[in-house]
Design an enzyme around this catalytic site. Sequence first.
Site, PDB file in Angstrom:
ATOM      1  N   LYS A 294       7.790   9.147   6.554  1.00 19.22           N
ATOM      2  CA  LYS A 294       8.129   9.135   5.123  1.00 19.22           C
ATOM      3  C   LYS A 294       6.855   9.201   4.266  1.00 19.22           C
ATOM      4  O   LYS A 294       5.742   9.056   4.781  1.00 19.22           O
ATOM      5  CB  LYS A 294       8.908   7.863   4.802  1.00 19.22           C
ATOM      6  CG  LYS A 294       8.160   6.573   5.111  1.00 19.22           C
ATOM      7  CD  LYS A 294       9.081   5.369   5.032  1.00 19.22           C
ATOM      8  CE  LYS A 294       8.361   4.098   5.402  1.00 19.22           C
ATOM      9  NZ  LYS A 294       9.305   2.982   5.585  1.00 19.22           N
TER      10      LYS A 294
ATOM     11  N   TYR B 285     -18.180   3.381 -17.176  1.00 14.72           N
ATOM     12  CA  TYR B 285     -17.345   3.011 -18.325  1.00 14.72           C
ATOM     13  C   TYR B 285     -17.504   1.533 -18.665  1.00 14.72           C
ATOM     14  O   TYR B 285     -17.416   0.672 -17.796  1.00 14.72           O
ATOM     15  CB  TYR B 285     -15.872   3.275 -18.028  1.00 14.72           C
ATOM     16  CG  TYR B 285     -15.469   4.715 -18.187  1.00 14.72           C
ATOM     17  CD1 TYR B 285     -15.816   5.437 -19.337  1.00 14.72           C
ATOM     18  CD2 TYR B 285     -14.732   5.354 -17.204  1.00 14.72           C
ATOM     19  CE1 TYR B 285     -15.431   6.758 -19.492  1.00 14.72           C
ATOM     20  CE2 TYR B 285     -14.336   6.681 -17.341  1.00 14.72           C
ATOM     21  CZ  TYR B 285     -14.696   7.375 -18.494  1.00 14.72           C
ATOM     22  OH  TYR B 285     -14.311   8.675 -18.637  1.00 14.72           O
TER      23      TYR B 285
HETATM   24  C1  LIG Z   1       9.283   2.550   6.874  1.00 16.27           C
HETATM   25  C2  LIG Z   1      10.368   2.185   7.777  1.00 16.27           C
HETATM   26  C3  LIG Z   1      10.128   2.063   9.156  1.00 16.27           C
HETATM   27  C4  LIG Z   1       8.757   2.206   9.770  1.00 16.27           C
HETATM   28  O1  LIG Z   1       8.062   1.006   9.640  1.00 16.27           O
HETATM   29  P1  LIG Z   1       6.570   0.837  10.212  1.00 16.27           P
HETATM   30  O2  LIG Z   1       6.275  -0.587   9.994  1.00 16.27           O
HETATM   31  O3  LIG Z   1       5.708   1.741   9.403  1.00 16.27           O
HETATM   32  O4  LIG Z   1       6.602   1.221  11.630  1.00 16.27           O
HETATM   33  C5  LIG Z   1      11.214   1.793   9.972  1.00 16.27           C
HETATM   34  N1  LIG Z   1      12.454   1.642   9.459  1.00 16.27           N
HETATM   35  C6  LIG Z   1      12.727   1.750   8.141  1.00 16.27           C
HETATM   36  C7  LIG Z   1      14.111   1.569   7.650  1.00 16.27           C
HETATM   37  C8  LIG Z   1      11.682   2.015   7.261  1.00 16.27           C
HETATM   38  O5  LIG Z   1      11.939   2.119   5.948  1.00 16.27           O
END
Ligand SMILES: *Cc1c(COP(=O)(O)O)cnc(C)c1O
Length: 377
Positions: A43, A270
Amino acid sequence: MLHSPLFKFQHPTVAEIDLSAFKENVRQIKQLINTCKLLAVIKTNAYGHGIIPIGKKAVYAGADGLGVTTVEEGALLRDNGIDVPIHILSAITLEEVDAVIRYRLTASISSGEIARAISRTAVQFNQTAIVHLKIDTGLHRFGVDPKRAIAFCRSYYNLPSLKWEGIYTHFSSADDGDFATTEQQFALFLDTVSKLNMNGFNFPIRHVGGSTIAIERSDMHLDMVRSGIALFGYPPAQRQRGIISLKPVLKLKSKIVQIHELPANTRVGYGGKYVTRSIEKIAVVPIGHGDGYQRALSSKGETLVHGKRAKIVGIISLDQTLINVTEILDVKEGDEVVLIGKQGNEEISAREVSGWVDSIVDEVLASLMERIPRIYV
Ligand SMILES: *Cc1c(COP(=O)(O)O)cnc(C)c1O
């Protein structure tokens, strides 16, 4: 794409993505979870690493499916020829149902209205929609309340053209090492699944955990593990480093574009927030919070030049960061600056960067904007 291929090689600030490290991390996680399925969670633009090349590599490395959180990312992966199951791990809206069916995406169901709409659209398209039921065991983001699970299935399980392939939950406190809470949530999940089974509602693929569960809790792997951040080289928690040795995939680097030699008591950047203490060399690096290199790193973060640490001085602006290179011998314009990664014998990990701003590795990596060219090596 925000840049032409030519531009890629001109801009001094780039993120180098080590695809063989990624593949090796996938292999290590697969080894840990044995015969259980791996959903590679990619994601948020693959946590900043670029969703298309990473998606392809994940499949090549043996991931059984890919997990994303937006329908757009799922569609993009399909458009790029990826054929494995693609799970949408968050709620979708009615407006997205059409695309979910067209792109054969696996939706997470936590609403009756969405289940109905998916069923209706699947019938229209003469398809079977594969879905997973999401159970809320305590994170309270989304999911069906366990107390309502049987009633929910009585209403929606038998809708036409839906295939309930899986059931899952997501833990609230596993990364924090709170396994008492995690075990309670796990027990609630298993109890819900078994009650559903007794009522004739079956779900072949049960899954509960991400990277932490993959690494620390083989008793909770069930049929599939959804691993994300670990595939990019960072276990979710520092305590897991002894269990698995993963390799960071992303290196963020730039170049010095100008060096000033300034007398003592000169105000720099800045608001003049930094004041030189003696004659100092201050270098300009063309990266800023417009690149997702967080402004909160101002006066806190460090970088590497010639394999030595150079501190960020003053306020980070949209496109530039100032660093103190007084101690670095023979430093000159054009020299490489590493913001995340190794240089010589020194290393700044994304975890160290996250510590400077009280954040987590996920945010440091996923915040890196698309305008930073990704170079795949
Ligand atoms: C992001 C996510 C994961 C992955 O989690 P990690 O800690 O990055 O391995 C798994 N399941 C769901 C529902 C997520 O949103």
